[in-house]
Design a protein around this motif. Sequence first.
Motif, mmCIF file in Angstrom:
data_model
loop_
_atom_site.group_PDB
_atom_site.id
_atom_site.type_symbol
_atom_site.label_atom_id
_atom_site.label_comp_id
_atom_site.label_asym_id
_atom_site.label_seq_id
_atom_site.Cartn_x
_atom_site.Cartn_y
_atom_site.Cartn_z
ATOM 1 N N UNK A 96 0.819 -1.213 0.000
ATOM 2 C CA UNK A 96 0.000 0.000 0.000
ATOM 3 C C UNK A 96 0.853 1.265 0.000
ATOM 4 N N UNK A 97 1.962 1.215 -0.735
ATOM 5 C CA UNK A 97 2.802 2.405 -0.939
ATOM 6 C C UNK A 97 2.320 3.068 -2.216
ATOM 7 N N UNK A 98 1.369 3.953 -2.082
ATOM 8 C CA UNK A 98 0.602 4.455 -3.223
ATOM 9 C C UNK A 98 1.415 5.296 -4.202
ATOM 10 N N UNK A 99 2.576 5.815 -3.775
ATOM 11 C CA UNK A 99 3.359 6.683 -4.633
ATOM 12 C C UNK A 99 4.601 6.004 -5.201
ATOM 13 N N UNK A 100 4.825 4.772 -4.845
ATOM 14 C CA UNK A 100 5.970 4.023 -5.351
ATOM 15 C C UNK A 100 5.779 3.746 -6.839
ATOM 16 N N UNK A 101 6.766 4.124 -7.652
ATOM 17 C CA UNK A 101 6.619 3.984 -9.104
ATOM 18 C C UNK A 101 7.492 2.887 -9.711
ATOM 19 N N UNK A 102 8.567 2.519 -8.989
ATOM 20 C CA UNK A 102 9.536 1.625 -9.626
ATOM 21 C C UNK A 102 10.254 0.769 -8.579
ATOM 22 N N UNK A 103 10.462 -0.503 -8.911
ATOM 23 C CA UNK A 103 11.331 -1.370 -8.122
ATOM 24 C C UNK A 103 12.712 -1.288 -8.753
ATOM 25 N N UNK A 104 13.730 -0.870 -7.985
ATOM 26 C CA UNK A 104 15.042 -0.577 -8.567
ATOM 27 C C UNK A 104 15.859 -1.844 -8.834
ATOM 28 N N UNK A 105 17.073 -1.641 -9.242
ATOM 29 C CA UNK A 105 18.022 -2.726 -9.472
ATOM 30 C C UNK A 105 18.283 -3.456 -8.146
ATOM 31 N N UNK A 106 17.964 -4.747 -8.094
ATOM 32 C CA UNK A 106 18.162 -5.547 -6.885
ATOM 33 C C UNK A 106 19.209 -6.636 -7.111
ATOM 34 N N UNK A 107 20.061 -6.442 -8.090
ATOM 35 C CA UNK A 107 21.056 -7.469 -8.405
ATOM 36 C C UNK A 107 22.008 -7.718 -7.235
ATOM 37 N N UNK A 108 22.195 -6.708 -6.376
ATOM 38 C CA UNK A 108 23.080 -6.896 -5.221
ATOM 39 C C UNK A 108 22.406 -7.692 -4.106
ATOM 40 N N UNK A 109 21.078 -7.803 -4.157
ATOM 41 C CA UNK A 109 20.319 -8.496 -3.102
ATOM 42 C C UNK A 109 20.186 -9.980 -3.435
ATOM 43 N N UNK A 110 21.320 -10.642 -3.568
ATOM 44 C CA UNK A 110 21.311 -12.038 -4.012
ATOM 45 C C UNK A 110 20.709 -12.988 -2.985
ATOM 46 N N UNK A 111 20.546 -12.532 -1.722
ATOM 47 C CA UNK A 111 19.969 -13.378 -0.673
ATOM 48 C C UNK A 111 18.463 -13.201 -0.531
#
Length: 600
Positions: free
Chosen positions: A433-448
């Motif tokens: 319910x984050x109504x203003x969130x527009x984009x999920x960013x680069x998560x390549x570093x979040x390998x876990x």
Amino acid sequence: MVHHTSLHVAKYPVGIESRVRDVYQHLSIGRNDITCMIGIFGAGGISKTTISKEIYNMISSQFEGSCFLKDIRETSKQASGLIQLQNKLLYAILRKNMDVCDIDRGVNVIRHRLRSKRVLLILDDVDELVQLENLAGDRNWFGLGSRIIITTRNRNPKADSVYEVEILDDNEALRLFSRHAFEEEEPIENYAELSKKSSDLKGRSLHEWESALDKYRKTPNGNIQKVLETSYDGLDNNEKDMFLDIAFFFKGELLANVIKIFDSCGFSPDDGINRLIDKCLITVDSNALWMHDVLQDMGREIVRLQSPKELGKPSRLWFHEDVRHVLEESTGTNKVEGIVIDLPDGEDMINLGSDAFVPMKGLRVFINHNAHFFEGPNYLSNELRVLDWSKYPMQSLPPNFNGKKLVVFRMCDSLVMELGQRFKNLRTMDLIDCKFLTRIPDLSSASNLVELKVEYCASLVEVHDSVGFLDNLSLLSFVDCPNLSIFPRSLKLRSLHKLNFNGCTSFRNFPEIEGNMENLRTLHVEGTAFEELPLRNLVGLSVLNLTRCKKLVGLPTCILVLQNILNFGRMGDNRQSVVAIEHTTMEDQIISSSEEQLRP
């Protein structure tokens, strides 16, 4: 048989009878061809000693000798403590002073003098193996038909069978309380509700009860605290930190997540969690960590006493008045490791001090359940492992915050629009319910990353391609994100178990599946705009939800060879078909479903 003096059990032995009966079943009384060791374990103050005393009174007369050896843990800490215990044991059974003067001789005397006697020996409050080894090291120290009962706070005593003492249920607890407070079976009129909350208030007025109970909500009774702290005092520093973190922050959390958090803090959780379980300080149920409310209160009191006058110095903060003071007056220090906010109804606003978080350099956990903030933080500690902030009031996280140590990141009903952090150790990311969130960013570093939930985010348009190649991702959910239209073109998620696109009404092109995603069991695409579903490589799929997929041109023929599918739902226009498919007759049942049902 020898006559034995009865032990005092309890003034009000409420609930003892049923528990004594359970222990008695473990004793195999009447079988004189065996010698048994029985363990009774449970948290401090749970009536292990009371139960064992009642057992002693019931059966001691049936033995040639008996001994109830109490306070073993405390006595063994004293100089020559184990020697004292050995002498007490021998005197109680032999009625003769053996004058043992060293531990090894004591062992030999016990073994030699008692090996032909059928005895009842109760070792009360054992907390170390060395105590057992020097008092009752083996069954063959005692004659056939002997019974050795060990009471302990450890889950794994050296015993043939083990009985875990259950806590009193609500009715038993209320009866026990009423006997102590009113000397009646039930609370007297006007005290019933208050009686469910506390106990040493006999003879006081209703107003005094309410006042005292208000104090107890923050500060537990000192006598109870002292009894329970004994198990805590036997822990090492890492184990103490884990216990306190669970008491403050992680009760009810999934064990796997908490282990990752503790591991990132250097707490050695693989061994430490087992120690807490063995000490009866925590339990694991349905893969989640739990703790009795009384033990949770004990943990909170231990931390409060770290600095009862200066609210910014205790390591963890939970009491709403203390939290408000620290955040509004900026009185936090680098000693604060964790904060959880759960405000009473009608007090949900916090006027955050502009530099409130700056002194808290060591903050590892921040959880806000329900507070509204007029302003957001201009600084957050890079030591944070858990950031769970409902109603976060800013469009982005502070510029100093890199999020590299975060394991759990949750935001619900927040104003955040963008995330620029390079998450390295992240395991859980929930953006709800984050109504203003527009984009999920680069998560390549979040390998876990194991769980990514982005749900009810009305402005979300784009998800970075890196999300399609997170090897450890088990849950990927985008529910009711109606503007989501840009998504990774392909998915290679070998650990993915559940994929959910329900309500993503602008999502038209289902991503290509690279390789066999054999762990994917559940796929929900209800209400999407998909025209085709390339399912061929989803070989482990068992649940497929196609409800309200009005654009879907038809089911792919590869569905006939997906051997694990058990059910799928499909609704076109206002019609619905739910087909149950057994493994052996799957193809026949799909084919026999009418073409009208399966055609858009």
